[in-house]
Design a protein around this motif. Structure first.
Motif, mmCIF file in Angstrom:
data_model
loop_
_atom_site.group_PDB
_atom_site.id
_atom_site.type_symbol
_atom_site.label_atom_id
_atom_site.label_comp_id
_atom_site.label_asym_id
_atom_site.label_seq_id
_atom_site.Cartn_x
_atom_site.Cartn_y
_atom_site.Cartn_z
ATOM 1 N N PHE A 269 0.862 -1.198 0.000
ATOM 2 C CA PHE A 269 0.000 0.000 0.000
ATOM 3 C C PHE A 269 0.884 1.228 0.000
ATOM 4 O O PHE A 269 2.087 1.143 0.256
ATOM 5 N N GLU A 270 0.304 2.349 -0.277
ATOM 6 C CA GLU A 270 1.003 3.619 -0.158
ATOM 7 C C GLU A 270 1.199 3.930 1.328
ATOM 8 O O GLU A 270 0.266 3.818 2.116
ATOM 9 N N LEU A 271 2.418 4.299 1.726
ATOM 10 C CA LEU A 271 2.624 4.663 3.134
ATOM 11 C C LEU A 271 1.861 5.944 3.455
ATOM 12 O O LEU A 271 1.711 6.814 2.599
ATOM 13 N N THR A 272 1.387 6.040 4.677
ATOM 14 C CA THR A 272 0.742 7.301 5.071
ATOM 15 C C THR A 272 1.834 8.366 5.268
ATOM 16 O O THR A 272 3.010 8.029 5.458
ATOM 17 N N GLN A 275 3.726 7.775 8.427
ATOM 18 C CA GLN A 275 4.703 6.681 8.352
ATOM 19 C C GLN A 275 5.976 7.153 7.660
ATOM 20 O O GLN A 275 7.088 6.855 8.095
ATOM 21 N N ASP A 299 -1.303 4.999 17.314
ATOM 22 C CA ASP A 299 -2.557 4.411 17.735
ATOM 23 C C ASP A 299 -2.678 2.988 17.172
ATOM 24 O O ASP A 299 -2.007 2.645 16.199
ATOM 25 N N VAL A 300 -3.530 2.202 17.794
ATOM 26 C CA VAL A 300 -3.764 0.857 17.296
ATOM 27 C C VAL A 300 -4.145 0.944 15.823
ATOM 28 O O VAL A 300 -4.999 1.741 15.460
ATOM 29 N N GLY A 301 -3.509 0.118 15.018
ATOM 30 C CA GLY A 301 -3.863 0.083 13.610
ATOM 31 C C GLY A 301 -3.220 1.169 12.764
ATOM 32 O O GLY A 301 -3.532 1.317 11.589
ATOM 33 N N SER A 302 -2.308 1.936 13.342
ATOM 34 C CA SER A 302 -1.723 3.040 12.581
ATOM 35 C C SER A 302 -0.588 2.571 11.669
ATOM 36 O O SER A 302 -0.052 3.347 10.885
ATOM 37 N N GLY A 303 -0.227 1.298 11.778
ATOM 38 C CA GLY A 303 0.773 0.759 10.859
ATOM 39 C C GLY A 303 2.199 0.846 11.370
ATOM 40 O O GLY A 303 3.124 1.139 10.613
ATOM 41 N N LYS A 304 2.388 0.535 12.622
ATOM 42 C CA LYS A 304 3.740 0.570 13.188
ATOM 43 C C LYS A 304 4.592 -0.594 12.667
ATOM 44 O O LYS A 304 5.794 -0.452 12.491
ATOM 45 N N THR A 305 3.931 -1.740 12.410
ATOM 46 C CA THR A 305 4.697 -2.904 11.983
ATOM 47 C C THR A 305 5.467 -2.628 10.697
ATOM 48 O O THR A 305 6.621 -3.028 10.555
ATOM 49 N N PRO A 451 -4.194 4.734 8.370
ATOM 50 C CA PRO A 451 -4.305 4.464 6.936
ATOM 51 C C PRO A 451 -5.700 4.844 6.449
ATOM 52 O O PRO A 451 -6.662 4.754 7.216
ATOM 53 N N ARG A 454 -10.331 3.754 7.040
ATOM 54 C CA ARG A 454 -10.795 3.143 8.288
ATOM 55 C C ARG A 454 -12.086 3.810 8.744
ATOM 56 O O ARG A 454 -12.201 5.023 8.706
HETATM 57 P P1 ADP Z 1 -0.249 -1.258 14.704
HETATM 58 O O1 ADP Z 1 0.286 0.120 14.604
HETATM 59 O O2 ADP Z 1 -1.424 -1.330 15.603
HETATM 60 O O3 ADP Z 1 0.808 -2.267 15.010
HETATM 61 P P2 ADP Z 1 -0.346 -2.654 12.219
HETATM 62 O O4 ADP Z 1 1.062 -2.419 11.879
HETATM 63 O O5 ADP Z 1 -0.734 -3.990 12.722
HETATM 64 O O6 ADP Z 1 -0.837 -1.558 13.268
HETATM 65 O O7 ADP Z 1 -1.245 -2.237 10.983
HETATM 66 C C1 ADP Z 1 -2.623 -2.411 10.982
HETATM 67 C C2 ADP Z 1 -3.128 -2.793 9.612
HETATM 68 O O8 ADP Z 1 -3.002 -1.677 8.731
HETATM 69 C C3 ADP Z 1 -2.338 -3.913 8.973
HETATM 70 O O9 ADP Z 1 -3.240 -4.774 8.371
HETATM 71 C C4 ADP Z 1 -1.452 -3.209 7.973
HETATM 72 O O10 ADP Z 1 -1.127 -4.042 6.898
HETATM 73 C C5 ADP Z 1 -2.311 -2.042 7.550
HETATM 74 N N1 ADP Z 1 -1.556 -0.867 7.097
HETATM 75 C C6 ADP Z 1 -0.421 -0.375 7.638
HETATM 76 N N2 ADP Z 1 -0.006 0.728 6.970
HETATM 77 C C7 ADP Z 1 -0.921 0.954 5.993
HETATM 78 C C8 ADP Z 1 -1.058 1.959 4.960
HETATM 79 N N3 ADP Z 1 -0.165 2.941 4.821
HETATM 80 N N4 ADP Z 1 -2.126 1.863 4.150
HETATM 81 C C9 ADP Z 1 -3.017 0.858 4.274
HETATM 82 N N5 ADP Z 1 -2.946 -0.101 5.215
HETATM 83 C C10 ADP Z 1 -1.916 -0.070 6.073
#
Ligand code: ADP
Ligand code: MG
Length: 722
Positions: A269-272, A275, A299-305, A451, A454
């Motif tokens: 996906f495109e990075l926010t 990110q 925040d939860v789901g913000s794409g830290k991984t 992202p 949501r």
């Molecule tokens: P957390 O910050 O809570 O660890 P995750 O890294 O698990 O969040 O990411 C949550 C979900 O969002 C995952 O399914 C991930 O693939 C997705 N995601 C992360 N970055 C983006 C992005 N830039 N655009 C779309 N989806 C994204």
């Protein structure tokens, strides 16, 4: 030195104290010296700056004073029920004073026809205002009303020995009348007082006890808070700078083929924007030669991984290995699965190491890490064991930081001669003010953007009466193919009861939703059984999960659309927020239902209502801190606040903290010798404290060193904690 002597003079040298009282004050309030007495601030003040009229009184009037005369006394009741009522007039209206004790003495002491000032808290009772056991003084028309007066913390033992707020006021007054106090030394350098427009110490101390008015009290309080926070920040920052100078970090000079190839060909996906910004901040750290210590909040789901993974790619691009550590096996496994998928096309080797990794596999992993054939390892605490060593560890990413203690982080640090860069990720949005003080020298990055696409989780507060309609919502979502969480609190103190209600909940769910397969997970289960139940839910074989907060961190089940949280009032706000983050991960609308009992306190209602009104983790965490105080914040218990604050309050004094930190920065820029290693300088950020660079006189530098010693000589060395 004169300075030192006056502050450190033992209390029994003060007029009105004496040896016995000095002992009690020392044991009860930790007041030993003149300094201790001066810094023992009132917890609130009462207004004796003016006389009130009885006609002005209201139901919620504070303690106040009224001038007038007693027009008559009357005893009522008998024996233990005996009480004395005095009717008091201010010349226009009447009110009552009531005594239940010492009636005889009082009856003899106060007369009708004399002018008095009575002081106390008026209450409205059967058509009259009355004051119980007021303070009574003869009215002296020559003497103007005094200003405000302090109310001090007291203990039962102190009261028994006749120590009252009034007595402490007298002692403080006596102390200020002491000739030597006229030269009370300042503890902040004059350069800082003037740059910060602060009230001088002597004036501020006096005003803390006897302010003229609210405005003066506020200025005094501000000065005392600044003083407290300034020295804490100076202490933390001088060690941070020293470490930045003395500890070498690995230099990741290039962005290489792995990063670029992943970015160009695989990024799903495109990075926010957030990110991207955070990745730039990280990259900035890692090319400097200083060791990175960065807290990544998102925040939860913000794409830290994804940020973590791309940082790990920077490490391999520069020939280093990286670890990713997670607090639970389930979370580690999910991370491993994602990394595996991303690494395979790149030809990078990644392994999973947890408590349940078999012996043979462990041996292979240990070997691969030692000889460098394994690039990445994902795991749990098992990674911290001494046998795990690396060929070239360049980066450690720690997910959900609050589950790990400070000591554990220090162990990763110890794994190499040159410590790895450390990226700590947390979804608990620790307010910046708190992060600055708790973690001292950690830089903070924030992913403040989710992202796109949501949908916020619709959150509602419901009671036992609403159970039917809640079940209807669940049934309807099940019909649409979604999955459901039921979450129960499990708290150590009454584990048994909690477990019982969890089991009852499980049975009720099975009863209500017949033919729907249900997973059941709690902290007391064996890890492999837990894992099995979770896996059933993750793969969709079960449709409902009844669980305790073990699901809080980690599981990613995008198909889950409803979370019912039972006894929601027993969870902290940040915890509720984390839990809620488990739903709303897919494209469909999702719901979070907070079940609670109908009769709850106003604060509880307020807390739960916040959850229904916002999904912004930072707002929630800030509200949580304001309602509960920073000491109670989840996520900070383990690391603990390193410094206890006496005047300042992190929940409210963020601005003062920012100024104090800026002042400390400028002092260190001006005086590098304040940190022990005298070489090198570190660039500072310009700030709001004052935009001119600071120069400090030799006396000021001596003062700073002396105060730092006095305040922190016995404290731990922060430079060892990353
Ligand atoms: P957390 O910050 O809570 O660890 P995750 O890294 O698990 O969040 O990411 C949550 C979900 O969002 C995952 O399914 C991930 O693939 C997705 N995601 C992360 N970055 C983006 C992005 N830039 N655009 C779309 N989806 C994204
Ligand atoms: Mg995560």
């Amino acid at each position: 030195m004169v300075d030192k002597e006056i502050f450190d003079t033992p209390l029994h040298f003060l007029k009105g104290v004496g040896v016995a009282r000095a002992k009690t004050l020392a044991s009860e309030l930790d007041i030993h010296t003149f300094r201790d007495l001066l810094y023992n601030f009132p917890f609130r003040h009462i207004d004796r700056s003016r006389f009130y009229r009885i006609s002005e009184l209201t139901q919620d009037a504070p303690m106040l004073q009224i001038a007038g005369r007693f027009v008559g006394f009357c005893e009522e009741g008998e024996g233990a029920k005996l009480r004395l009522t005095g009717t008091f007039s201010d010349g226009q209206q009447m009110m009552q004073c009531v005594w239940f004790r010492n009636i005889k003495t009082i009856r003899e002491m106060y007369r009708t026809g004399t002018d008095y000032v009575i002081f106390g808290k008026p209450v409205y009772y059967y058509g009259y205002y009355s004051m119980a056991h007021p303070e009574v003084e003869v009215y002296d028309p020559q003497k103007p009303p005094s200003g405000w007066r302090g109310v001090y913390n007291l203990t039962e033992a102190l009261r028994k020995r006749g120590v009252t707020s009034r007595l402490i006021q007298t002692l403080v007054t006596n102390l200020f009348e002491n000739r030597r106090l006229a030269e009370l030394p300042e503890v902040l350098p004059p350069e800082i007082i003037s740059a910060g427009h602060l009230m001088p110490l002597r004036e501020a101390l006096y005003a803390m006890h006897f302010p003229k008015d609210a405005a003066q009290l506020q200025r005094a309080t501000e000065r005392m808070k600044f003083e407290e926070l300034f020295y804490i920040e100076l202490h933390i920052l001088r060690y941070a700078r020293q470490r930045n100078i003395s500890v070498q970090g690995h230099i990741f000079a290039t962005i290489g083929k792995y990063f670029n190839s992943f970015y160009a060909n695989q990024l799903p996906f495109e990075l926010t924007g957030a990110q991207k910004r955070v990745l730039r901040e990280i990259r900035g750290d890692m090319r400097t030669g200083r060791q990175m210590n960065r807290l990544l909040q998102g925040d939860v789901g913000s794409g830290k991984t994804m940020v973590a993974f791309m940082t790990m790619l920077m490490a391999v691009d520069n020939g280093f290995q990286a670890v990713l550590m997670a607090p639970t096996e389930i979370l580690a496994t999910q991370h491993y699965d994602s990394l595996q998928e991303w690494c395979a096309p790149l030809g990078l080797e990644v392994r999973l190491l947890t408590g349940s990794t078999g012996v043979a596999a462990r041996r292979e992993i240990d070997e691969g890490l030692r000889n460098g054939t394994i690039n990445f390892v994902v795991g749990t605490h098992a990674l911290l064991e001494d046998r795990v060593t690396f060929a070239r560890l360049g980066l450690a990413v720690i997910d959900e930081q609050h589950r790990f203690g400070v000591a554990q982080r220090a162990r990763i640090w110890a794994k190499n001669v040159t410590p790895p860069h450390v990226l700590v990720m947390t979804a608990t949005p620790i307010p910046r003010t708190l992060a600055m003080t708790v973690y001292g020298d950690l830089e903070v990055s924030v992913i403040d953007e989710l992202p796109p696409g949501r949908k916020p989780v619709e959150t509602m507060l419901r009671y036992a009466d609403n159970r039917m309609s809640v079940n209807r919502l669940v049934a309807q979502q099940l019909r649409e193919g979604r999955q459901i969480y039921f979450v129960y609190p499990l708290i150590k103190e009454n584990e048994k009861l909690d477990l019982q209600s969890l089991e009852e909940g499980y049975r009720a769910v099975c009863d209500t939703f017949r033919n729907i397969p249900v997973s059941f997970v709690h902290g007391q289960m064996k890890p492999d059984e837990k894992e099995y139940q979770m896996q059933l839910f993750v793969t969709g074989k079960t449709r409902i999960m009844v669980a305790t907060t073990v699901i809080e961190v980690g599981v990613n089940v995008p198909n889950a659309s409803v979370m019912i949280i039972e006894n929601a009032e027993r969870f902290g706000l940040s915890q509720l927020h984390q839990l809620r983050g488990r739903v709303g991960r897919g494209a469909d609308k999702s719901y979070c239902v907070l079940m609670s009992k109908a009769n709850m306190s106003a604060t509880t209602r307020k807390r739960l209502t916040i959850m229904t009104e916002t999904t912004d983790g930072f707002l929630i965490s800030e509200a949580d801190m304001k309602l509960r105080g920073p000491g109670d914040m989840e996520g900070t218990q383990q690391s603990g606040l390193a410094f206890s604050l006496k005047v300042a309050d992190l929940a409210r004094d963020g601005q003062i903290l920012t100024r104090a930190r800026e002042a400390a920065r400028q002092v260190l820029d001006a005086v590098p010798q304040l940190y022990q290693d005298k070489e090198g300088t570190v660039p500072s950020n310009a700030g709001e404290f004052s935009n001119k660079p600071m120069t400090l006189a030799p006396d000021s530098i001596e003062l700073l060193n002396r105060e730092l010693d006095r305040r922190f000589a016995h404290k731990i060395d922060w430079s060892q904690i990353s």
